[in-house]
Scaffold this active site. Structure first.
Site, PDB file in Angstrom:
ATOM      1  N   ARG A 161       0.905  -1.112   0.055  1.00 34.57           N
ATOM      2  CA  ARG A 161       0.038  -0.073  -0.005  1.00 34.57           C
ATOM      3  C   ARG A 161       0.761   1.375  -0.021  1.00 34.57           C
ATOM      4  NH1 ARG A 161      -5.269   1.194   1.060  1.00 34.57           N
ATOM      5  NH2 ARG A 161      -5.793  -1.034   1.532  1.00 34.57           N
ATOM      6  N   TYR A 197       0.480 -13.665  -0.616  1.00 38.88           N
ATOM      7  CA  TYR A 197       0.944 -13.149  -1.962  1.00 38.88           C
ATOM      8  C   TYR A 197       2.216 -12.351  -1.709  1.00 38.88           C
ATOM      9  CZ  TYR A 197      -1.864  -9.208  -1.015  1.00 38.88           C
ATOM     10  OH  TYR A 197      -2.585  -7.894  -0.518  1.00 38.88           O
TER      11      TYR A 197
END
Length: 395
Positions: free
Chosen positions: A106, A219
């Site tokens: 992010r 991931y």
């Protein structure tokens, strides 16, 4: 000089809006309550619909320098550890949708958007300013009040106020008829590992494990140099704040009956953080007068479709397409934005809620779900996401 378009919030949605609206010809002022950009959260998934938007505003190239591109989503049973399905991504997704499917930290995406916004002389970004309230004077001008970190108030006029201040939006409180955020009954536990701490075999894909009242997603991020893990659990929330450090032993007991590979991965992090998953129904009002909400402020959703960031990014580009510097009837333009976005966002929100129910099935329902997944072709599983991933922003 004309009043600027003011954006409350310098998160993903706010910064995307700053870039898109500046490219549309507006002068933009972004006011963020945090004192600086910070690495809040961890990984996020950028599906092709989001990447098409980032490409259109000139940010995708910077994102590609730090992101990872998974080859597939691999779905496994939490109970048995067996593979249930594989949904192709990588080059197949790029060819199918005209844009990649990426995994990003992010903070990396936020910095790419921040750097792009700062490259425009018509954008100003100030940190340490919290939204306090708004008013409309006798001449119809929109006035805003923000409080600085030193306690002093900043009062200014704005052409438009864009509330991009997240799930606990203060701007949303000024709009009539919008619901408040509510706890979903689920918690997300997050941890980040170095890539050398996990099996290299799982660094190529997004992993999704389905279990009773819980599921696990993992991931690679930062070009496979780091690894993001998110465990999502149906449970009550008893903390004073909506995020908190997690008790590792409690989390591991929750997953004690899961398959060995999943348990080994969950045991690797030394510490975890947890977040209460809260949502905001998309059915509330997003626009009123010269104020409009985007992203989580308007429609925070559960992460079970990996579309929270993507919907905020889409919002920003659609808003810029309907609100030009020449727009005379701003209130009507903002209502147009809401009409153009509401049904799609509501449908995505509903899909995320339904996925949460399906992911957390148990007993015969879970056996039926697993059978359907094993019998489904990769093509049919990919086709189910076409309506989301195939979306293209207005030019």
């Amino acid at each position: 000089m004309n009043a600027p378009l003011v954006i409350a919030g310098a998160g993903i949605g706010g910064l995307t809006a700053a870039v898109a609206l500046t490219r549309a010809g507006h002068r933009v002022l972004v006011l963020e309550r945090a004192s600086a950009l910070s690495e809040v959260g961890a990984g996020l998934q950028l599906s092709p619909n989001a990447c098409k938007c980032l490409d259109q505003i000139g940010v995708l190239e910077a994102v590609l320098k730090t992101a990872s591109a998974p080859e597939a989503i691999r779905i496994r049973s939490a109970r048995s550890g067996k593979a249930l399905a594989r949904i192709p991504l990588g080059s197949e997704a790029s060819a199918r949708y005209g844009a990649p499917y990426l995994l990003s930290h992010r903070a990396d995406l936020q910095k790419a958007l921040y750097d792009k916004a700062r490259s425009f002389p018509s954008v100003e970004i100030r940190f340490g300013h919290s939204f306090i309230g708004s008013y409309v004077d006798e001449a119809g001008n929109l006035g805003l009040t923000f409080q600085a970190e030193d306690g002093r108030n900043l009062t200014l006029q704005a052409k438009v106020l864009v509330g991009a201040d997240g799930v606990w939006s203060r701007v949303r409180e000024t709009l009539n008829g919008h619901a408040t955020a509510r706890f979903s009954g689920r918690t997300a536990y997050r941890a980040t590992l170095r890539a050398d701490q996990v099996d290299p075999g799982i660094l190529r894909d997004t992993g999704l494990w389905l279990g009773k009242d819980a599921h696990l997603v993992h991931y690679p991020i930062r070009q496979q140099s780091a690894f993001n893990i998110v465990a999502l659990v149906a449970e009550d929330w008893n903390e004073q704040d909506w995020s908190a450090p997690a008790d590792r032993s409690t989390l591991l007991r929750r997953f004690a009956q899961w398959a060995p590979d999943a348990r080994q991965l969950l045991e690797t992090p030394d510490s975890w953080l947890k977040w209460a998953l809260c949502g905001v129904p998309a059915t509330g009002h997003w626009a009123q007068g010269k104020t409009v909400l985007i992203g989580d402020a308007a429609h925070a959703m559960l992460p079970f479709a990996a579309q929270g960031a993507a919907m905020a990014i889409e919002d920003a580009l659609v808003l810029a397409s309907v609100l030009t510097p020449e727009t005379a009837d701003i209130a009507n333009a903002l209502r147009t934005f809401e009409r153009q976005r509401r049904e799609r966002v509501r449908k995505v929100q509903k899909t995320a809620e339904e996925n949460g129910r399906i992911y957390h099935m148990s007993g015969p329902l879970a056996l039926g779900r697993d059978t359907v997944l094993r019998m489904s072709s990769p093509e049919s599983l990919s086709a189910r996401m076409d309506w989301i991933y195939g979306w293209t922003p207005p030019s």
